[in-house]
Scaffold this motif. Structure first.
Motif, short mmCIF file in Angstrom:
data_model
loop_
_atom_site.label_atom_id
_atom_site.label_comp_id
_atom_site.label_asym_id
_atom_site.label_seq_id
_atom_site.Cartn_x
_atom_site.Cartn_y
_atom_site.Cartn_z
N GLU A 174 0.86 -1.19 0.00
CA GLU A 174 0.00 0.00 0.00
C GLU A 174 0.89 1.24 0.00
OE1 GLU A 174 -3.28 2.16 2.95
OE2 GLU A 174 -2.77 0.04 3.23
N ASP A 175 0.81 2.03 -1.03
CA ASP A 175 1.68 3.20 -1.17
C ASP A 175 0.95 4.45 -0.69
OD1 ASP A 175 3.57 5.06 -1.83
OD2 ASP A 175 3.93 4.29 -3.85
N ARG A 176 1.32 4.93 0.49
CA ARG A 176 0.73 6.15 1.04
C ARG A 176 1.67 7.33 0.93
NH1 ARG A 176 -1.83 4.29 6.85
NH2 ARG A 176 -2.74 2.29 6.19
N ARG A 177 2.72 7.19 0.18
CA ARG A 177 3.64 8.31 0.01
C ARG A 177 2.93 9.45 -0.72
NH1 ARG A 177 8.49 5.39 -3.02
NH2 ARG A 177 6.68 4.68 -4.23
N MET A 179 1.16 -25.67 8.70
CA MET A 179 0.45 -24.43 9.03
C MET A 179 0.21 -23.62 7.77
SD MET A 179 2.50 -23.28 12.50
CE MET A 179 4.10 -23.33 11.69
N GLN A 180 -0.65 -22.62 7.89
CA GLN A 180 -0.94 -21.72 6.77
C GLN A 180 -0.38 -20.34 7.06
OE1 GLN A 180 -5.06 -21.44 5.67
NE2 GLN A 180 -4.67 -20.15 3.89
N TYR A 181 0.35 -19.81 6.12
CA TYR A 181 0.97 -18.49 6.29
C TYR A 181 0.01 -17.40 5.83
CZ TYR A 181 4.35 -14.65 5.79
OH TYR A 181 5.02 -13.46 5.88
N ARG A 182 -0.27 -16.44 6.70
CA ARG A 182 -1.08 -15.28 6.33
C ARG A 182 -0.14 -14.14 5.95
NH1 ARG A 182 -3.66 -16.54 11.13
NH2 ARG A 182 -3.01 -14.58 12.11
N GLN A 183 -0.27 -13.67 4.74
CA GLN A 183 0.64 -12.65 4.23
C GLN A 183 0.35 -11.29 4.87
OE1 GLN A 183 0.02 -12.77 0.01
NE2 GLN A 183 0.91 -14.79 -0.24
N PRO A 184 1.39 -10.58 5.30
CA PRO A 184 1.19 -9.25 5.86
C PRO A 184 1.05 -8.21 4.75
CG PRO A 184 3.52 -9.74 5.84
CD PRO A 184 2.81 -10.98 5.31
N LYS A 185 0.50 -7.07 5.09
CA LYS A 185 0.50 -5.92 4.19
C LYS A 185 1.73 -5.07 4.50
CE LYS A 185 -3.70 -6.71 2.51
NZ LYS A 185 -3.97 -6.99 1.08
N LEU A 186 2.21 -4.35 3.51
CA LEU A 186 3.33 -3.43 3.71
C LEU A 186 2.91 -2.05 3.26
CD1 LEU A 186 7.09 -4.03 3.12
CD2 LEU A 186 6.03 -1.93 2.30
N VAL A 187 3.08 -1.07 4.13
CA VAL A 187 2.68 0.31 3.85
C VAL A 187 3.92 1.18 3.69
CG1 VAL A 187 1.44 2.34 4.71
CG2 VAL A 187 0.54 0.03 5.17
N ILE A 199 7.02 1.44 6.48
CA ILE A 199 8.36 1.95 6.20
C ILE A 199 8.29 3.21 5.38
CG2 ILE A 199 8.59 0.44 4.16
CD1 ILE A 199 11.64 0.37 4.80
N ASP A 200 9.01 4.22 5.85
CA ASP A 200 9.28 5.39 5.02
C ASP A 200 10.55 5.05 4.26
OD1 ASP A 200 10.08 7.81 3.92
OD2 ASP A 200 9.36 8.99 5.61
N THR A 201 10.45 4.94 2.95
CA THR A 201 11.58 4.44 2.15
C THR A 201 12.77 5.39 2.16
OG1 THR A 201 10.50 5.32 0.16
CG2 THR A 201 10.17 2.98 0.66
#
Length: 298
Positions: free
Chosen positions: A13-16, A99-107, A137-139
């Motif tokens: 998710e790009d909030r820049r 187990m099942q891996y739930r993918q995280p979101k990255l902002v 993360i602020d890139t």
């Protein structure tokens, strides 16, 4: 580090530049329309339509101003590629464990951001929020790794090196470390440690925090090992640059650099030696069972 041409994650998710707008008209626009009707007798439908047109024009103008540069697009592609690599790696590891891996979101954000863990500023550095299972993360941090911490870039990395950013694999290590915190959350490790911290004094709480951080370093190494087997993405010098990063974000290194002295009882992430050691443990073994920093003799 070879990263171009592979799958990119859809969980970015790009909030820049201010983030996404919602619905074509703001809450403020609705308030303006209500005031126009209530106090000036203007037809509320006409007021709403006029406000909507103004809002849309404003959004179009802002969109034109905040179009990402080619460098920003490349950073976004890099982040999405590394995140996809972590998704593929951890999905396989979890599957082998039944187990099942739930993918995280990255902002990705600029300056400040609202997260499930509250409002945060870029000065905090990259972080994982267990409440919403998102990485933030602020890139600009990638540039600061090089410009402020002196983490070097490889000679073979992409053109982003010209802009003064750290080497690709050092940046990937940072992202993989935050994904490591997500893995801890899914495995219930974070919750167990947090319960223990609530019953601890300050020094004990800091030590538990160090153990969590070192395990995330080890998980980052496990990812690098497994991803290398799958994609052969590492190039000469990449490991050295990542180790340089682990060294220069150690608590002792940062404290001495900032204050001229080291206070071990205040460590929350681990010493440089510890961070390098546990990253290497994961990198050499590729085995999450070797990452039991919670019970290890540090």
């Amino acid at each position: 580090m070879r990263w171009k041409g592979r799958r990119v994650s859809e969980n970015v998710e790009d909030r820049r530049g201010g983030g996404a707008k919602v619905g074509g008209i703001s809450i403020l626009g609705l308030v303006v329309a209500f005031v126009a009707w209530k106090f000036f007798g203007v037809d509320p439908q006409q007021a709403y339509q006029a406000t909507q047109q103004i809002t849309q024009q404003s959004q179009q103008s802002e969109s034109a101003i905040t179009q990402p540069s080619s460098a920003e697009k490349e950073v976004a592609e890099f982040v999405a590629t590394v995140l996809a690599d972590t998704e593929d790696t951890w999905t396989k590891i979890f599957s082998l464990e039944g187990m099942q891996y739930r993918q995280p979101k990255l902002v990705m954000f600029s300056g400040v951001v609202n997260s499930g863990c509250g409002r945060a500023e870029s000065a905090m550095g990259p972080f994982y929020c267990p409440a919403d299972q998102k990485i933030y993360i602020d890139t600009v941090f990638f540039k600061e790794m090089h410009q402020q911490l002196g983490i070097s870039a490889n000679l073979n990395v992409s053109e982003r090196q010209v802009q003064g950013e750290a080497g690709d694999f050092a940046q990937a290590y940072v992202l993989a470390h935050e994904v490591g915190h997500h893995v801890q959350n899914l495995l219930g490790i974070s919750a167990q440690v947090e319960q223990a911290r609530l019953k601890s004094n300050t020094n004990q709480s800091n030590q538990l925090s160090v153990r969590l951080e070192l395990q995330a370093d080890c998980f980052a190494g496990v990812w690098a090992n497994q991803n290398q087997q799958r994609t052969q993405f590492l190039e000469q010098g990449d490991i050295e640059v990542a180790m340089d990063a682990a060294n220069k974000i150690g608590d002792d290194y940062l404290q001495k650099r900032a204050r001229g002295q080291v206070v071990p009882d205040s460590f929350t992430h681990g010493s440089s030696q510890q961070r390098m050691q546990w990253f290497q443990t994961g990198l050499k073994s590729g085995d999450i069972n070797r990452c039991n920093t919670i019970n290890a003799n540090l």
